[in-house]
Each structure stands twice: as structure tokens, then as C-alpha cells.
Write a protein that holds these residues in place. Structure first.
Motif, PDB file in Angstrom:
ATOM      1  N   GLN A  24      13.184  67.003  14.865  1.00 27.23           N
ATOM      2  CA  GLN A  24      14.377  66.456  15.680  1.00 27.23           C
ATOM      3  C   GLN A  24      13.737  65.884  17.094  1.00 27.23           C
ATOM      4  O   GLN A  24      14.573  65.345  17.969  1.00 27.23           O
ATOM      5  CB  GLN A  24      15.487  67.838  16.173  1.00 27.23           C
ATOM      6  N   ARG A  33      18.935  66.110  23.567  1.00 22.77           N
ATOM      7  CA  ARG A  33      20.204  66.216  22.753  1.00 22.77           C
ATOM      8  C   ARG A  33      20.960  64.806  23.266  1.00 22.77           C
ATOM      9  O   ARG A  33      21.223  64.608  24.455  1.00 22.77           O
ATOM     10  CB  ARG A  33      20.845  67.537  23.237  1.00 22.77           C
ATOM     11  N   SER A  36      27.796  63.749  23.442  1.00 24.17           N
ATOM     12  CA  SER A  36      29.024  63.619  22.138  1.00 24.17           C
ATOM     13  C   SER A  36      29.700  62.463  22.381  1.00 24.17           C
ATOM     14  O   SER A  36      29.851  62.133  23.552  1.00 24.17           O
ATOM     15  CB  SER A  36      29.544  65.080  22.432  1.00 24.17           C
ATOM     16  N   CYS A  64      25.746  77.375  13.697  1.00 25.40           N
ATOM     17  CA  CYS A  64      25.729  76.603  15.082  1.00 25.40           C
ATOM     18  C   CYS A  64      26.196  77.277  15.947  1.00 25.40           C
ATOM     19  O   CYS A  64      27.530  77.723  16.088  1.00 25.40           O
ATOM     20  CB  CYS A  64      26.586  75.360  14.606  1.00 25.40           C
ATOM     21  N   PRO A  65      25.606  77.784  17.172  1.00 29.02           N
ATOM     22  CA  PRO A  65      25.988  78.255  18.449  1.00 29.02           C
ATOM     23  C   PRO A  65      27.151  77.579  18.988  1.00 29.02           C
ATOM     24  O   PRO A  65      27.851  77.944  19.812  1.00 29.02           O
ATOM     25  CB  PRO A  65      24.560  78.255  19.125  1.00 29.02           C
ATOM     26  N   TRP A  66      27.140  76.137  19.101  1.00 30.39           N
ATOM     27  CA  TRP A  66      27.919  75.261  19.663  1.00 30.39           C
ATOM     28  C   TRP A  66      29.431  75.359  18.891  1.00 30.39           C
ATOM     29  O   TRP A  66      30.364  75.626  19.920  1.00 30.39           O
ATOM     30  CB  TRP A  66      27.428  73.922  19.815  1.00 30.39           C
ATOM     31  N   LEU A  92      22.149  72.955   6.857  1.00 30.98           N
ATOM     32  CA  LEU A  92      22.288  71.450   7.238  1.00 30.98           C
ATOM     33  C   LEU A  92      21.402  70.600   6.328  1.00 30.98           C
ATOM     34  O   LEU A  92      20.145  70.692   6.136  1.00 30.98           O
ATOM     35  CB  LEU A  92      21.497  71.039   8.860  1.00 30.98           C
ATOM     36  N   TRP A  97      25.745  68.110   7.770  1.00 35.26           N
ATOM     37  CA  TRP A  97      26.817  69.418   7.079  1.00 35.26           C
ATOM     38  C   TRP A  97      27.467  69.012   5.958  1.00 35.26           C
ATOM     39  O   TRP A  97      27.994  67.852   5.832  1.00 35.26           O
ATOM     40  CB  TRP A  97      27.558  69.774   8.388  1.00 35.26           C
ATOM     41  N   PHE A 132      26.327  63.687  13.261  1.00 38.01           N
ATOM     42  CA  PHE A 132      27.391  64.140  12.773  1.00 38.01           C
ATOM     43  C   PHE A 132      27.487  65.793  13.023  1.00 38.01           C
ATOM     44  O   PHE A 132      26.932  66.477  12.100  1.00 38.01           O
ATOM     45  CB  PHE A 132      27.405  63.865  11.200  1.00 38.01           C
ATOM     46  N   THR A 133      27.994  65.962  14.197  1.00 38.74           N
ATOM     47  CA  THR A 133      27.837  67.283  14.637  1.00 38.74           C
ATOM     48  C   THR A 133      29.183  68.404  14.498  1.00 38.74           C
ATOM     49  O   THR A 133      30.169  67.701  14.445  1.00 38.74           O
ATOM     50  CB  THR A 133      27.470  67.525  16.204  1.00 38.74           C
ATOM     51  N   VAL A 134      28.866  69.622  14.497  1.00 35.52           N
ATOM     52  CA  VAL A 134      29.893  70.568  14.565  1.00 35.52           C
ATOM     53  C   VAL A 134      29.725  71.254  15.915  1.00 35.52           C
ATOM     54  O   VAL A 134      28.506  71.557  16.505  1.00 35.52           O
ATOM     55  CB  VAL A 134      29.825  71.646  13.517  1.00 35.52           C
ATOM     56  N   ASN A 148      34.445  66.542  20.295  1.00 37.31           N
ATOM     57  CA  ASN A 148      33.180  67.093  19.392  1.00 37.31           C
ATOM     58  C   ASN A 148      32.158  67.493  20.486  1.00 37.31           C
ATOM     59  O   ASN A 148      30.967  67.674  20.044  1.00 37.31           O
ATOM     60  CB  ASN A 148      32.610  66.110  18.331  1.00 37.31           C
ATOM     61  N   GLU A 149      32.646  67.791  21.352  1.00 35.24           N
ATOM     62  CA  GLU A 149      31.678  68.456  22.471  1.00 35.24           C
ATOM     63  C   GLU A 149      32.225  69.920  22.809  1.00 35.24           C
ATOM     64  O   GLU A 149      33.447  70.178  23.425  1.00 35.24           O
ATOM     65  CB  GLU A 149      31.737  67.700  23.692  1.00 35.24           C
ATOM     66  N   SER A 150      31.380  70.850  22.502  1.00 34.80           N
ATOM     67  CA  SER A 150      31.885  72.320  22.651  1.00 34.80           C
ATOM     68  C   SER A 150      32.469  72.814  23.908  1.00 34.80           C
ATOM     69  O   SER A 150      33.250  73.460  24.058  1.00 34.80           O
ATOM     70  CB  SER A 150      30.892  73.219  21.977  1.00 34.80           C
TER      71      SER A 150
HETATM   72  N1  LIG Z   1      26.650  68.733  22.611  1.00 35.21           N
HETATM   73  C1  LIG Z   1      27.283  69.516  21.064  1.00 35.21           C
HETATM   74  C2  LIG Z   1      26.028  69.877  20.238  1.00 35.21           C
HETATM   75  C3  LIG Z   1      26.403  70.029  19.005  1.00 35.21           C
HETATM   76  C4  LIG Z   1      25.254  70.160  17.993  1.00 35.21           C
HETATM   77  O1  LIG Z   1      24.293  69.584  18.167  1.00 35.21           O
HETATM   78  N2  LIG Z   1      25.516  70.814  16.854  1.00 35.21           N
HETATM   79  C5  LIG Z   1      24.521  70.739  15.679  1.00 35.21           C
HETATM   80  C6  LIG Z   1      24.444  72.197  14.733  1.00 35.21           C
HETATM   81  S1  LIG Z   1      23.875  73.517  15.958  1.00 35.21           S
HETATM   82  C7  LIG Z   1      24.686  69.976  14.607  1.00 35.21           C
HETATM   83  O2  LIG Z   1      25.864  69.812  14.145  1.00 35.21           O
HETATM   84  N3  LIG Z   1      23.655  69.125  14.325  1.00 35.21           N
HETATM   85  C8  LIG Z   1      23.814  68.289  13.307  1.00 35.21           C
HETATM   86  C9  LIG Z   1      22.599  67.054  13.409  1.00 35.21           C
HETATM   87  O3  LIG Z   1      21.990  66.961  14.347  1.00 35.21           O
HETATM   88  O4  LIG Z   1      22.632  66.303  12.699  1.00 35.21           O
HETATM   89  C10 LIG Z   1      28.017  70.458  21.475  1.00 35.21           C
HETATM   90  O5  LIG Z   1      28.024  71.411  22.281  1.00 35.21           O
HETATM   91  O6  LIG Z   1      29.264  70.329  20.991  1.00 35.21           O
END
Ligand SMILES: N[C@@H](CCC(=O)N[C@@H](CS)C(=O)NCC(=O)O)C(=O)O
Length: 327
Positions: A24, A33, A36, A64-66, A92, A97, A132-134, A148-150
Motif C-alpha cells: 500500500q 491514506r 474519502s 476494519c477498525p474504521w 480483502l 472487499w 473501495f473502502t468500508v 464513506n468516511e468513518s
Molecule cells: N478514511 C476512511 C478509511 C477507510 C479504509 O481505509 N478502510 C479500509 C479497511 S480498514 C478499506 O476498506 N480498504 C480497502 C482498500 O484500501 O482497498 C475511513 O475512516 O472511513
């Protein structure tokens, strides 16, 4: 030009390695990072996103902690009727996901039949080019992503549905007016040095980038340890706040994943930080429906291990210590 999707081995963005799933960091060894993309809110006077029962759903993964922040707030505020939860599998994958009929997840999305999280992102925005984040907060009425921003999703959950909640739940406020200044200040360094600090350490591919992050991370854990040394119940004092909600998902993953897999290995929480450990066990054991029931240690350990190239979970699964360990 074709968008540089994270799993597309042929697409290289500027300074970005092609295999972003396991790698990454940028080419200078540092993980940065991305911001979002979806930043809307829900409120009674919002033209599009109104608070309504059965309308919203948050997509999460146990790893995922977020995403965990969103799960905690949903439980704390009792939003089960307003916000459904749909679980992606804990791993992942190559295409991000995905759904799978295992553990918390299901074979495919129950509403759309999608098998990948990215399908929602493309339904919301055909030209979407970011990750594509959670967590991902979805509106079933307009069939799009609200946010999509925690850090913003937890603020939405804190207030958006209050008018329709029972008084005891509506009264819960993790970002109270009188503490906002202090909360913002603590959030600032906790995010940079701890929440994101474990990722900057774990994803570093150069010694320099690792050293730049691992020491500030442990200095900040020390700072929290000192804050908690006066016996306070929560990080900001006697009130559970956003600071606890944002910190817990990182600290509960620390010994099980970050210490080992992310090489955040100067100290463990359980042996190195008695006050922080006591705070962690207090949340986990004394508010089980919020903290324990949203924590899936076995799944998240497999999730972290499987997303790091060449590491398989050897076990045994690190468990949280018994309640009496902190007394
Ligand atoms: N800034 C975002 C970060 C979310 C994030 O990076 N989630 C990670 C999982 S811990 C994710 O989905 N990553 C998928 C990827 O990077 O492809 C938030 O706080 O919601």
C-alpha cells in the motif's frame, strides 16, 4: 483513460505501486491514506438524505477498525431500525472487499445480489477512481452512497436520528458542545499517530518510513497511558466520548494484529500499558452489547494475516485477557 483501480495490475497511478492490495506504500516507502470521496450527511432538513427507518445500510468488514467505529455508534445509539448492517467477508481480495457465505458475511448482497463492494461504488458513481473502502453508508431510497468516511459517519449517527429515538438513546451525545475543543485536540494526534499510525508503520516499505512512524506511535500510547493514570473511566474523563469510540477499534486490534503483522512491536497493550489495558477491558466486558458483540477477534486476525503477502495465520488466535486481569 481507464481508471487505476487498486487491483488492476496494469494500471499505475503516479508514484503508486501496481499491487496495492499487499503493497500500500508509495514508491518512497510511505503509506499515504487517500481522502474519502462521499461526504454527505443525513438530517431532517437535508434535501435528499432524511432520517427514516429501514432506509440506510452500513457495509462493514470485521477486519476494519474504521468500519468498527460505525458499528459501535450504531449500537450505542440504538439505530438498528434505521441503519442495517451488511458484512463483507473479512478478507480483502484481489478486487477489494467481497461477499462470501462464511462467518458474518453472506454469499451476495441481500438487496442487489452484488458479490463485490466495488459494485456499489460504481452504481453510485460510474467514474469512481478511488479505493473501495468500508465503512460505506448506503441509501436504499436513492441507491447511492451517503458517506464513506468513518469520522463523519459516527457524527451522523450521533445526531441524525435523535428526533425518532427513545429519549434515553437520543440523549447520548459522544461529541458534547462543552468538550468539543478538547475532543478535537485529542482526536488530532490519536488519528495521526495511533489510528493511522499503525497503518503508516505496518505498510512502510522502507526503514526510514517505519522509524518515522513507530516511535511517535508508542510515544502517543504512552501519552494515553498517562492521561488514564488518574483512574478516569474514559479517555476524556467520566463521559464516554467520540475519543473512546475512535480509539477502541485500534487498541482491541493491537496485540492481535498490529503488534505482530504490522510490526508495531515495541510493547503490547496488555503487558506495557496497564491503564490503557484496563480501559480496554472495561469497555469490552462492562458494555458487552456495544463493544464485545461488535468485536470479532478470530475473523479480524485472519483478515489482517491474509491481506499481508506471504503470511498465513499460524495461530493460536490471541485472545483478550479475562476481566480480572485488569483489577
Ligand atoms: N478514511 C476512511 C478509511 C477507510 C479504509 O481505509 N478502510 C479500509 C479497511 S480498514 C478499506 O476498506 N480498504 C480497502 C482498500 O484500501 O482497498 C475511513 O475512516 O472511513
Amino acid at each position: 483513460m481507464a481508471p487505476a483501480y487498486p487491483d488492476d495490475k496494469t494500471a499505475k497511478g503516479p508514484g503508486v505501486d501496481a499491487d496495492q492490495r499487499t503493497h500500500q506504500a508509495d514508491n518512497d516507502g510511505r503509506f499515504r491514506r487517500q481522502a474519502s470521496a462521499f461526504r454527505d450527511t443525513i438530517s431532517a432538513d437535508h434535501p435528499k438524505f432524511k432520517p427514516e427507518k429501514g432506509r440506510y445500510v452500513v457495509y462493514v468488514a470485521a477486519t476494519c477498525p474504521w468500519a468498527h467505529r460505525a458499528l459501535l455508534m450504531r449500537k450505542l445509539k440504538g439505530l438498528e431500525e434505521f441503519v442495517d448492517v451488511v458484512w463483507l467477508h473479512w478478507a480483502l481480495g484481489e478486487k477489494g472487499w467481497y461477499f462470501k457465505d462464511e462467518d458474518n458475511s453472506v454469499a451476495k448482497d441481500p438487496y442487489y445480489g452484488y458479490t463485490l463492494l466495488r459494485e456499489f461504488y460504481f452504481k453510485a458513481d460510474q467514474g469512481y477512481e478511488k479505493r473501495f473502502t468500508v465503512p460505506m453508508l448506503w441509501d436504499r431510497k436513492h441507491e447511492t452512497i451517503v458517506n464513506n468516511e468513518s469520522s463523519e459517519i459516527i457524527r451522523i449517527f450521533n445526531t441524525a436520528f435523535n428526533n425518532q429515538l427513545p429519549p434515553a438513546k437520543a440523549a447520548i451525545d459522544v461529541y458534547p458542545e462543552e468538550l468539543r475543543g478538547e475532543i478535537d485536540e485529542v482526536n488530532g494526534w490519536v488519528y495521526d499517530k495511533i489510528n493511522n499510525g499503525v497503518y503508516k508503520t505496518g505498510f512502510a516499505t522502507s526503514q526510514e518510513a517505519y522509524d518515522e512512524n513507530v516511535y511517535p506511535l508508542f510515544e502517543s500510547l504512552e501519552r494515553l497511558e498517562k492521561l488514564l493514570s488518574d483512574g478516569r473511566e474514559f479517555v476524556m474523563g467520566s463521559k464516554l466520548t467520540e475519543v473512546d469510540i475512535r480509539l477502541y477499534p485500534t487498541i482491541i486490534r493491537f496485540d492481535a494484529a498490529y503488534f505482530t503483522l504490522f510490526r508495531c512491536n515495541i510493547k503490547m497493550i496488555r503487558y506495557g500499558y496497564p491503564n490503557l489495558h484496563k480501559w480496554l477491558l472495561h469497555l469490552y466486558y462492562d458494555f458487552p452489547e456495544i463493544f464485545k458483540e461488535t468485536t470479532f477477534l478470530e475473523q479480524l486476525k485472519k483478515g489482517y494475516a491474509s491481506s499481508r503477502a506471504g503470511i498465513t495465520p499460524a495461530g493460536p488466535i490471541p485472545l483478550i485477557l479475562e476481566r480480572h486481569a485488569a483489577l
